[in-house]
Design an enzyme around this catalytic site. Structure first.
Site, PDB file in Angstrom:
ATOM      1  N   TYR A 159       0.847  -1.205   0.000  1.00 35.05           N
ATOM      2  CA  TYR A 159       0.000   0.000   0.000  1.00 35.05           C
ATOM      3  C   TYR A 159       0.887   1.262   0.000  1.00 35.05           C
ATOM      4  O   TYR A 159       0.521   2.300  -0.522  1.00 35.05           O
ATOM      5  CB  TYR A 159      -0.952  -0.036   1.201  1.00 35.05           C
ATOM      6  CG  TYR A 159      -2.250   0.702   0.965  1.00 35.05           C
ATOM      7  CD1 TYR A 159      -3.269   0.152   0.200  1.00 35.05           C
ATOM      8  CD2 TYR A 159      -2.449   1.966   1.501  1.00 35.05           C
ATOM      9  CE1 TYR A 159      -4.440   0.833  -0.017  1.00 35.05           C
ATOM     10  CE2 TYR A 159      -3.622   2.661   1.291  1.00 35.05           C
ATOM     11  CZ  TYR A 159      -4.616   2.088   0.536  1.00 35.05           C
ATOM     12  OH  TYR A 159      -5.786   2.779   0.322  1.00 35.05           O
ATOM     13  N   LYS A 166      -3.016   8.392   3.519  1.00 34.95           N
ATOM     14  CA  LYS A 166      -4.249   8.162   4.298  1.00 34.95           C
ATOM     15  C   LYS A 166      -4.060   8.602   5.753  1.00 34.95           C
ATOM     16  O   LYS A 166      -4.995   9.097   6.389  1.00 34.95           O
ATOM     17  CB  LYS A 166      -4.666   6.692   4.232  1.00 34.95           C
ATOM     18  CG  LYS A 166      -5.146   6.233   2.846  1.00 34.95           C
ATOM     19  CD  LYS A 166      -6.301   7.055   2.315  1.00 34.95           C
ATOM     20  CE  LYS A 166      -6.943   6.429   1.073  1.00 34.95           C
ATOM     21  NZ  LYS A 166      -7.877   7.366   0.398  1.00 34.95           N
TER      22      LYS A 166
HETATM   23  P1  NAP Z   1     -12.126   4.907  -8.097  1.00 33.64           P
HETATM   24  O1  NAP Z   1     -13.463   4.530  -8.586  1.00 33.64           O
HETATM   25  O2  NAP Z   1     -10.966   4.736  -9.017  1.00 33.64           O
HETATM   26  O3  NAP Z   1     -12.183   6.391  -7.522  1.00 33.64           O
HETATM   27  C1  NAP Z   1     -11.019   7.194  -7.353  1.00 33.64           C
HETATM   28  C2  NAP Z   1     -11.393   8.559  -7.857  1.00 33.64           C
HETATM   29  O4  NAP Z   1     -10.338   9.514  -7.609  1.00 33.64           O
HETATM   30  C3  NAP Z   1     -11.635   8.557  -9.364  1.00 33.64           C
HETATM   31  O5  NAP Z   1     -12.877   9.169  -9.644  1.00 33.64           O
HETATM   32  C4  NAP Z   1     -10.481   9.394  -9.876  1.00 33.64           C
HETATM   33  O6  NAP Z   1     -10.745  10.068 -11.085  1.00 33.64           O
HETATM   34  C5  NAP Z   1     -10.333  10.375  -8.731  1.00 33.64           C
HETATM   35  N1  NAP Z   1      -9.124  11.182  -8.868  1.00 33.64           N
HETATM   36  C6  NAP Z   1      -7.836  10.768  -8.928  1.00 33.64           C
HETATM   37  N2  NAP Z   1      -7.029  11.830  -9.137  1.00 33.64           N
HETATM   38  C7  NAP Z   1      -7.822  12.924  -9.192  1.00 33.64           C
HETATM   39  C8  NAP Z   1      -7.585  14.327  -9.394  1.00 33.64           C
HETATM   40  N3  NAP Z   1      -6.349  14.835  -9.577  1.00 33.64           N
HETATM   41  N4  NAP Z   1      -8.644  15.178  -9.398  1.00 33.64           N
HETATM   42  C9  NAP Z   1      -9.898  14.710  -9.241  1.00 33.64           C
HETATM   43  N5  NAP Z   1     -10.198  13.404  -9.056  1.00 33.64           N
HETATM   44  C10 NAP Z   1      -9.155  12.522  -9.039  1.00 33.64           C
HETATM   45  O7  NAP Z   1     -11.729   4.024  -6.804  1.00 33.64           O
HETATM   46  P2  NAP Z   1     -12.408   3.882  -5.351  1.00 33.64           P
HETATM   47  O8  NAP Z   1     -11.880   2.606  -4.822  1.00 33.64           O
HETATM   48  O9  NAP Z   1     -13.862   4.138  -5.407  1.00 33.64           O
HETATM   49  O10 NAP Z   1     -11.681   5.043  -4.529  1.00 33.64           O
HETATM   50  C11 NAP Z   1     -12.372   6.076  -3.850  1.00 33.64           C
HETATM   51  C12 NAP Z   1     -11.737   6.354  -2.504  1.00 33.64           C
HETATM   52  O11 NAP Z   1     -11.942   5.219  -1.645  1.00 33.64           O
HETATM   53  C13 NAP Z   1     -10.227   6.582  -2.545  1.00 33.64           C
HETATM   54  O12 NAP Z   1      -9.881   7.594  -1.613  1.00 33.64           O
HETATM   55  C14 NAP Z   1      -9.688   5.244  -2.083  1.00 33.64           C
HETATM   56  O13 NAP Z   1      -8.383   5.333  -1.532  1.00 33.64           O
HETATM   57  C15 NAP Z   1     -10.719   4.917  -1.019  1.00 33.64           C
HETATM   58  N6  NAP Z   1     -10.753   3.521  -0.568  1.00 33.64           N
HETATM   59  C16 NAP Z   1     -10.917   2.501  -1.475  1.00 33.64           C
HETATM   60  C17 NAP Z   1     -10.948   1.193  -1.028  1.00 33.64           C
HETATM   61  C18 NAP Z   1     -11.095   0.054  -1.997  1.00 33.64           C
HETATM   62  O14 NAP Z   1     -10.821  -1.086  -1.627  1.00 33.64           O
HETATM   63  N7  NAP Z   1     -11.552   0.287  -3.215  1.00 33.64           N
HETATM   64  C19 NAP Z   1     -10.827   0.911   0.351  1.00 33.64           C
HETATM   65  C20 NAP Z   1     -10.666   1.971   1.252  1.00 33.64           C
HETATM   66  C21 NAP Z   1     -10.634   3.272   0.773  1.00 33.64           C
HETATM   67  P3  NAP Z   1      -9.998   9.515 -12.414  1.00 33.64           P
HETATM   68  O15 NAP Z   1     -10.474   8.129 -12.647  1.00 33.64           O
HETATM   69  O16 NAP Z   1     -10.376  10.515 -13.436  1.00 33.64           O
HETATM   70  O17 NAP Z   1      -8.517   9.543 -12.105  1.00 33.64           O
END
Ligand code: NAP
Length: 259
Positions: A159, A166
């Site tokens: 990670y 985080k």
């Molecule tokens: P996701 O669908 O890929 O969402 C991540 C988002 O961040 C995307 O919409 C991406 O847009 C956006 N992003 C990245 N760089 C950016 C920028 N410069 N300006 C604006 N937007 C930007 O994945 P997700 O898993 O749902 O992630 C959402 C959150 O949940 C994140 O903070 C992640 O760390 C957290 N999280 C995820 C998990 C898991 O297992 N999936 C677990 C715990 C926490 P683009 O696609 O355009 O880059």
């Protein structure tokens, strides 16, 4: 379950990339409870797909926002003020780190990768909160929710720099909560267990994380994005009216385990 609890509430959801995005599950929960939504998209590449999803959630308010650029954030919040007419809820579900940071040794993290990961994944909450504050204050308060992961507290091999980001994000939640509390603006994080999304696809060992949750978490099963949506609904609604500055775990209880 919570029909109408967010009637009349105005919400900005940042971080929808596609149907699998955690932000999309949160948007559906907020919409189901009566909130009126606006969405951000990062660039033209994603505008079409985010627009389609926004329509499903009854929204035609879409604003471009690249959180690594201050002028982009400024414009986005100006547009939200004009087109949505204010703000009660901010969902921040955004993170990014260069792909090689998930596979290289942590010790190899470059200054640029550190800067980029912390900027997009942690500083962006502070930057968005600052622009949201006046819009929420005008409406007598509000709720901000961000997404984190337990790798901020314990080492999860692979990670890497995202874990550092985080930790900074969770710390920022506490400081923002303290400063915004007098204006009745609450700030909380959700620490989610593994969910299959675009962002998580880049994390080596993800499958193993899922297996461990199935074997060892108190609930012996993995979560899905809708589970996070329900927790976010709680944090964005009056049901959590005196809850701020905290991290809510939606991880089948895994964080409570020592082994
Ligand atoms: P996701 O669908 O890929 O969402 C991540 C988002 O961040 C995307 O919409 C991406 O847009 C956006 N992003 C990245 N760089 C950016 C920028 N410069 N300006 C604006 N937007 C930007 O994945 P997700 O898993 O749902 O992630 C959402 C959150 O949940 C994140 O903070 C992640 O760390 C957290 N999280 C995820 C998990 C898991 O297992 N999936 C677990 C715990 C926490 P683009 O696609 O355009 O880059």
């Amino acid at each position: 379950m919570a029909d109408g609890i967010l009637d009349g509430k105005l919400a900005l959801v940042a971080g929808v990339a596609n149907k699998r995005s955690i932000a999309w599950a949160i948007a559906q929960a907020l919409h189901g409870a009566g909130a009126q939504l606006a969405f951000t998209y990062q660039g033209e590449r994603l505008e079409g797909s985010v627009r389609k999803l926004a329509e499903e959630a009854g929204s035609d308010v879409l604003v471009e926002c690249d959180v690594s650029a201050d002028d982009s954030i400024d414009r986005a919040f100006e547009q939200v003020g004009e087109q949505l007419g204010g703000l009660d809820i901010l969902v921040h579900s955004i993170a990014f780190a260069p792909q090689d940071t998930f596979t290289n040794r942590f010790i190899e993290t470059s200054r640029d990768a550190f800067r980029m990961a912390l900027d997009v994944s942690a500083y962006s909450l502070i930057a968005m909160a600052r622009r949201a504050e006046p819009l929420m204050a005008e409406r007598g308060g509000g709720s901000m929710v961000t997404m984190t992961y337990m790798a901020s507290e314990r080492a999860f091999p692979g990670y890497n720099i995202m874990a550092t980001a985080k930790a900074a994000l969770e710390c920022s939640v506490r400081y923002l909560a303290y400063e915004l509390g007098p204006a009745a603006i609450r700030v909380n994080a959700i620490s989610a267990g593994p969910v299959r999304t675009l962002a998580s696809a880049g994390i080596a060992g993800f499958k193993e994380m899922e297996t461990v949750i199935e074997e060892r978490s108190p609930m012996r099963q993995n979560i899905d994005a809708a589970d996070v949506g329900q927790a976010a609904l709680y944090l964005c609604s009056p049901m959590s009216r005196m809850v701020t500055g905290t991290t809510v775990y939606v991880d089948s209880g895994y964080h409570a385990m020592g082994i």
